[in-house]
Design a protein around this motif. Structure first.
Motif, PDB file in Angstrom:
ATOM      1  N   SER A  12       0.927  -1.306  -0.114  1.00 19.42           N
ATOM      2  CA  SER A  12      -0.088  -0.105   0.044  1.00 19.42           C
ATOM      3  C   SER A  12       0.752   1.113   0.108  1.00 19.42           C
ATOM      4  O   SER A  12       2.028   1.233  -0.454  1.00 19.42           O
ATOM      5  CB  SER A  12      -0.974   0.145   1.257  1.00 19.42           C
ATOM      6  OG  SER A  12      -1.902   0.980   1.030  1.00 19.42           O
ATOM      7  N   PHE A  13       0.572   2.245   0.551  1.00 19.90           N
ATOM      8  CA  PHE A  13       0.945   3.605   0.403  1.00 19.90           C
ATOM      9  C   PHE A  13       2.496   3.526   0.950  1.00 19.90           C
ATOM     10  O   PHE A  13       3.399   4.124   0.328  1.00 19.90           O
ATOM     11  CB  PHE A  13       0.437   4.856   0.845  1.00 19.90           C
ATOM     12  CG  PHE A  13      -1.065   4.912   0.453  1.00 19.90           C
ATOM     13  CD1 PHE A  13      -1.285   4.599  -0.884  1.00 19.90           C
ATOM     14  CD2 PHE A  13      -1.823   5.570   1.207  1.00 19.90           C
ATOM     15  CE1 PHE A  13      -2.544   5.064  -1.608  1.00 19.90           C
ATOM     16  CE2 PHE A  13      -3.307   5.734   0.734  1.00 19.90           C
ATOM     17  CZ  PHE A  13      -3.566   5.399  -0.671  1.00 19.90           C
ATOM     18  N   ALA A  14       2.685   3.125   2.094  1.00 15.10           N
ATOM     19  CA  ALA A  14       4.031   3.019   2.721  1.00 15.10           C
ATOM     20  C   ALA A  14       4.895   1.953   1.858  1.00 15.10           C
ATOM     21  O   ALA A  14       6.168   2.556   1.658  1.00 15.10           O
ATOM     22  CB  ALA A  14       3.874   2.580   4.279  1.00 15.10           C
ATOM     23  N   GLY A  15       4.263   0.935   1.747  1.00 18.60           N
ATOM     24  CA  GLY A  15       5.313  -0.194   0.963  1.00 18.60           C
ATOM     25  C   GLY A  15       5.759   0.652  -0.525  1.00 18.60           C
ATOM     26  O   GLY A  15       6.828   0.045  -0.777  1.00 18.60           O
ATOM     27  N   LEU A  16       4.723   0.937  -1.149  1.00 18.40           N
ATOM     28  CA  LEU A  16       5.143   1.372  -2.375  1.00 18.40           C
ATOM     29  C   LEU A  16       6.238   2.663  -2.438  1.00 18.40           C
ATOM     30  O   LEU A  16       6.958   2.695  -3.409  1.00 18.40           O
ATOM     31  CB  LEU A  16       3.969   1.904  -3.101  1.00 18.40           C
ATOM     32  CG  LEU A  16       2.953   0.774  -3.643  1.00 18.40           C
ATOM     33  CD1 LEU A  16       1.620   1.310  -4.045  1.00 18.40           C
ATOM     34  CD2 LEU A  16       3.584  -0.246  -4.669  1.00 18.40           C
ATOM     35  N   SER A  17       5.980   3.260  -1.605  1.00 20.05           N
ATOM     36  CA  SER A  17       6.863   4.533  -1.322  1.00 20.05           C
ATOM     37  C   SER A  17       8.328   4.131  -0.983  1.00 20.05           C
ATOM     38  O   SER A  17       9.254   4.821  -1.782  1.00 20.05           O
ATOM     39  CB  SER A  17       6.451   5.378  -0.220  1.00 20.05           C
ATOM     40  OG  SER A  17       5.210   6.246  -0.822  1.00 20.05           O
ATOM     41  N   ALA A  18       8.537   3.184  -0.155  1.00 21.62           N
ATOM     42  CA  ALA A  18       9.835   2.505   0.265  1.00 21.62           C
ATOM     43  C   ALA A  18      10.214   1.904  -1.060  1.00 21.62           C
ATOM     44  O   ALA A  18      11.381   2.067  -1.316  1.00 21.62           O
ATOM     45  CB  ALA A  18       9.750   1.448   1.331  1.00 21.62           C
ATOM     46  N   ALA A  19       9.622   1.138  -1.714  1.00 23.24           N
ATOM     47  CA  ALA A  19      10.082   0.546  -3.036  1.00 23.24           C
ATOM     48  C   ALA A  19      10.538   1.373  -4.024  1.00 23.24           C
ATOM     49  O   ALA A  19      11.520   1.128  -4.660  1.00 23.24           O
ATOM     50  CB  ALA A  19       8.972  -0.453  -3.588  1.00 23.24           C
ATOM     51  N   ALA A 280       1.540   7.932   5.995  1.00 25.44           N
ATOM     52  CA  ALA A 280       2.185   6.483   5.595  1.00 25.44           C
ATOM     53  C   ALA A 280       3.183   6.499   4.564  1.00 25.44           C
ATOM     54  O   ALA A 280       4.156   6.035   4.491  1.00 25.44           O
ATOM     55  CB  ALA A 280       0.950   5.623   5.333  1.00 25.44           C
ATOM     56  N   SER A 281       2.725   7.354   3.443  1.00 25.88           N
ATOM     57  CA  SER A 281       3.701   7.488   2.423  1.00 25.88           C
ATOM     58  C   SER A 281       4.942   8.000   2.720  1.00 25.88           C
ATOM     59  O   SER A 281       6.039   7.580   2.404  1.00 25.88           O
ATOM     60  CB  SER A 281       3.035   8.341   1.266  1.00 25.88           C
ATOM     61  OG  SER A 281       3.722   8.508   0.202  1.00 25.88           O
ATOM     62  N   ALA A 282       4.903   8.961   3.637  1.00 27.60           N
ATOM     63  CA  ALA A 282       6.351   9.621   4.050  1.00 27.60           C
ATOM     64  C   ALA A 282       7.120   8.961   4.899  1.00 27.60           C
ATOM     65  O   ALA A 282       8.302   8.820   4.639  1.00 27.60           O
ATOM     66  CB  ALA A 282       6.020  10.969   4.871  1.00 27.60           C
ATOM     67  N   ALA A 283       6.530   8.053   5.643  1.00 23.06           N
ATOM     68  CA  ALA A 283       7.193   6.956   6.509  1.00 23.06           C
ATOM     69  C   ALA A 283       7.869   5.877   5.648  1.00 23.06           C
ATOM     70  O   ALA A 283       8.712   5.584   5.925  1.00 23.06           O
ATOM     71  CB  ALA A 283       6.030   6.461   7.608  1.00 23.06           C
ATOM     72  N   GLY A 284       7.245   5.703   4.627  1.00 20.30           N
ATOM     73  CA  GLY A 284       7.577   4.780   3.643  1.00 20.30           C
ATOM     74  C   GLY A 284       8.949   5.255   2.827  1.00 20.30           C
ATOM     75  O   GLY A 284      10.002   4.519   2.682  1.00 20.30           O
ATOM     76  N   VAL A 285       8.895   6.508   2.492  1.00 18.99           N
ATOM     77  CA  VAL A 285      10.199   7.067   1.788  1.00 18.99           C
ATOM     78  C   VAL A 285      11.183   6.971   2.969  1.00 18.99           C
ATOM     79  O   VAL A 285      12.375   6.754   2.509  1.00 18.99           O
ATOM     80  CB  VAL A 285       9.865   8.646   1.524  1.00 18.99           C
ATOM     81  CG1 VAL A 285      11.138   9.492   1.052  1.00 18.99           C
ATOM     82  CG2 VAL A 285       8.809   8.436   0.459  1.00 18.99           C
ATOM     83  N   MET A 286      10.817   7.513   3.950  1.00 19.07           N
ATOM     84  CA  MET A 286      11.967   7.461   5.148  1.00 19.07           C
ATOM     85  C   MET A 286      12.644   5.871   5.050  1.00 19.07           C
ATOM     86  O   MET A 286      13.953   5.864   5.292  1.00 19.07           O
ATOM     87  CB  MET A 286      11.569   8.004   6.265  1.00 19.07           C
ATOM     88  CG  MET A 286      12.723   7.937   7.427  1.00 19.07           C
ATOM     89  SD  MET A 286      14.079   8.909   6.978  1.00 19.07           S
ATOM     90  CE  MET A 286      13.760  10.567   7.271  1.00 19.07           C
ATOM     91  N   ALA A 287      11.643   4.795   5.211  1.00 20.81           N
ATOM     92  CA  ALA A 287      11.956   3.648   5.529  1.00 20.81           C
ATOM     93  C   ALA A 287      12.867   3.161   4.213  1.00 20.81           C
ATOM     94  O   ALA A 287      13.889   2.184   4.602  1.00 20.81           O
ATOM     95  CB  ALA A 287      10.799   2.523   5.580  1.00 20.81           C
TER      96      ALA A 287
END
Length: 307
Positions: A12-19, A280-287
């Protein structure tokens, strides 16, 4: 066994942003997603810059389409069932029978909502809502009910009058303090102490609330805070520390989304007490950035950063 620089669990938003961060860093990434995002019940995402009013499923579809352009990213539609340590990372057992090895792991698994009333389930994300900032504008001017399910519910009731006339239902349990009651009154919020036992209306709509004393009061939208639990057992299996939020436990992380276990990062609703698509998206970017940084330091002979 396939080996990757980073495995991300949750699409979802976090995982896609991290990827996205890791694929653009030309690292090999496996994105594992079971297709059960928390936001699947909502018709549209709101308050998300550039995506206001767009269906969450469409945002994720577009994200996957964009990620497919990067040759170092693989996607598998499966559930990650187990996690264990290897000499140089983590091994995941997937529901398709395969195993995957990652030097680093990002957990973006989300949470599962447990609603206080059975009649809320078919209305969840439509007329039963959790976030005024995400959904309040769409129910503006309607009669709003804040049905308490945690001690923090009084604060939700306090802000809701900006969107419509509000009644705070204590459910006979979450009584406001004298100071809180005064604030509610000054905000024009009515306080009802008789519990709501059922939501009434056709389909996903709400027409009235039935109270324990038999009364039926007209309302059109309900806000409540569901109890939550992390949707996957992986963090617990790996020994990650948890913190207790207002709605349930979440994975404890630092400012870089690093969990208590080196090499394991977490982002999104599973790793925060505050739920919002943009957060969630911002946290995914950071991760994603932090996982890349950990790989770089490890390869350069810096401080070891592995499970």
């Amino acid at each position: 066994m396939d080996r990757y620089h980073v495995i991300i669990v949750g699409g979802s938003f976090a995982g896609l942003s991290a990827a996205t961060q890791l694929a653009r860093a030309r690292r090999s990434v496996l994105l594992v997603d079971a297709g059960r995002p928390r936001n699947r019940f909502a018709a549209a995402s709101h308050g998300f810059l550039g995506q206001d009013g767009v269906a969450p499923a469409e945002i994720m579809r577009l994200g996957l389409t964009q990620l497919a352009r990067y040759p170092t990213l693989d996607f598998v539609h499966a559930e990650a069932l187990s996690a264990s340590y290897a000499d140089d990372g983590v091994v995941l057992g997937l529901s398709d029978g395969s195993d995957a090895h990652g030097r680093k792991l990002v957990l973006a698994t989300g949470v599962v909502d447990e609603l206080p009333l059975e009649s809320m389930a078919p209305r969840w994300g439509v007329s039963v809502l959790h976030c005024p900032y995400c959904h309040g504008y769409e129910v503006s001017g309607r009669r709003l009910a804040a049905i308490a399910n945690t001690p923090a519910a009084v604060h939700q009731a306090m802000i809701l009058p900006d969107w419509g006339p509000t009644t705070y239902f204590t459910q006979g349990v979450f009584e406001p303090s004298a100071e809180e009651a005064g604030l509610l009154v000054r905000r024009g919020v009515e306080i009802e102490r008789t519990p709501v036992v059922e939501l009434l209306g056709e389909g996903a709509a709400i027409q009235a609330l039935r109270l324990a004393d038999g009364r039926e009061l007209p309302f059109e939208a309900v806000f409540t805070a569901p109890k939550t639990r992390v949707a996957s057992p992986l963090a617990e299996q790996l020994g990650c520390a948890f913190a207790e939020g207002m709605t349930g436990p979440y994975i404890e992380v630092d400012q870089m989304q690093q969990t208590s276990v080196a090499g394991v990062f977490a982002a999104g609703d599973a790793a925060t007490p505050m739920y919002n698509a943009t957060l969630a998206s911002a946290a995914g970017v950071m991760a994603g950035v932090a996982a890349h940084r950990a790989l770089v330091l490890e390869e350069a002979g810096g401080t070891p950063d592995r499970p």
